[in-house]
Design an enzyme around this catalytic site. Structure first.
Site, PDB file in Angstrom:
ATOM      1  N   GLU A 207      -8.016  -0.076   4.811  1.00  0.00           N
ATOM      2  CA  GLU A 207      -6.571  -0.230   4.694  1.00  0.00           C
ATOM      3  C   GLU A 207      -5.967  -0.744   6.002  1.00  0.00           C
ATOM      4  O   GLU A 207      -5.096  -1.615   5.992  1.00  0.00           O
ATOM      5  CB  GLU A 207      -5.925   1.102   4.310  1.00  0.00           C
ATOM      6  CG  GLU A 207      -6.177   1.510   2.865  1.00  0.00           C
ATOM      7  CD  GLU A 207      -5.647   2.885   2.532  1.00  0.00           C
ATOM      8  OE1 GLU A 207      -5.316   3.126   1.369  1.00  0.00           O
ATOM      9  OE2 GLU A 207      -5.579   3.742   3.437  1.00  0.00           O
TER      10      GLU A 207
ATOM     11  N   ASP B 281       0.844  -1.189   0.000  1.00  0.00           N
ATOM     12  CA  ASP B 281       0.000   0.000   0.000  1.00  0.00           C
ATOM     13  C   ASP B 281       0.880   1.240   0.000  1.00  0.00           C
ATOM     14  O   ASP B 281       2.060   1.185   0.344  1.00  0.00           O
ATOM     15  CB  ASP B 281      -0.907  -0.009   1.243  1.00  0.00           C
ATOM     16  CG  ASP B 281      -2.184   0.796   1.057  1.00  0.00           C
ATOM     17  OD1 ASP B 281      -2.280   1.555   0.071  1.00  0.00           O
ATOM     18  OD2 ASP B 281      -3.089   0.669   1.905  1.00  0.00           O
TER      19      ASP B 281
END
Length: 239
Positions: A105, A83
């Site tokens: 996330e 990420d």
């Protein structure tokens, strides 16, 4: 070399860590999008992986690129999450959530054995806080939640203006989870772990953009090439 090319370089370097049979967390944002596209090329060439997307936007990108998907309800853990980040400090603490996907996330990163952060080197900062800190909140009781956040800021030695995030159409931005985001202009966060703990204790705060102790390494692309920074383990930690 422009910023987009640097982001793609970082994504390509992280892809070298992916092995056949892995279960991957797929991040959200412009740098993570490069990773998904490059991963799709490897899948088309025969790589066997499955991914868990951290946003509806990433889900759509993964489907477009032919990356097989699953969910955290169907598998027990992820090998790696890849990420991006809005800011990265030398302890590999992060500010994330500029794109609004911080809740998913963080869930995906926490379910992973490793988190690799990919970014251009402009995201590397000595101290977090110049980038506005996203705080995902429930709209009910927003005034009370804001006052509690302001109190937490004062106790943690920071201060700054907060604003409800707006979408491009001028309406309130709503996350994939149906929540709102307060963006806090703090300038400098002297104690990211302490502030993270204080914000997490506030009713009405769903999640915040301080990612503490989750990133195991950062891949930074700059004009002089790629740097890989590993998170230092505290003294006494066992391998």
């Amino acid at each position: 070399m422009n910023m987009d090319q640097l982001k793609r370089q970082a994504a390509a370097r992280a892809l070298e860590e992916v092995r056949d049979g892995m279960q991957l967390g797929l991040g959200t944002g412009s740098t993570a999008k490069h990773f998904v596209e490059l991963l799709g090329e490897r899948v088309a060439a025969g790589l066997k992986v499955v991914g868990v997307p951290t946003s509806e936007a990433t889900r759509a990108d993964a489907i477009r690129c032919g990356v097989p998907l699953t969910t955290l309800d169907e598998i027990e853990h992820l090998d790696i999450t890849i990420d991006g980040a809005d800011e990265i400090d030398p302890a590999l603490n992060l500010i994330k959530g500029g794109g609004g996907a911080l809740l998913r996330e963080k869930i995906v990163a926490a379910a992973s054995d490793r988190m690799i952060v990919i970014a251009d080197d402009s995201k590397w900062v000595p101290t977090l806080g110049k980038f506005p800190l996203p705080i995902e909140v429930i709209s009910f009781g927003l005034g009370a939640t804001r006052r509690a956040i302001e109190k937490a800021f004062a106790e943690c030695g920071v201060s700054g203006q907060m604003a409800v995030r707006k979408a491009k159409d001028g309406h309130v931005f709503v996350t994939d989870g149906g929540h709102w985001i307060l963006d806090a202009q703090l300038g400098r966060i002297v104690d990211p772990p302490g502030l993270a703990t204080a914000l997490s204790a506030i009713p009405g705060v769903v999640e915040h953009g301080l990612f503490i102790g989750l990133a195991s390494s950062a891949v930074l692309a700059g004009g002089e090439g790629i740097r890989v920074i590993e998170r230092r383990k505290p003294k006494g930690d066992l391998e």
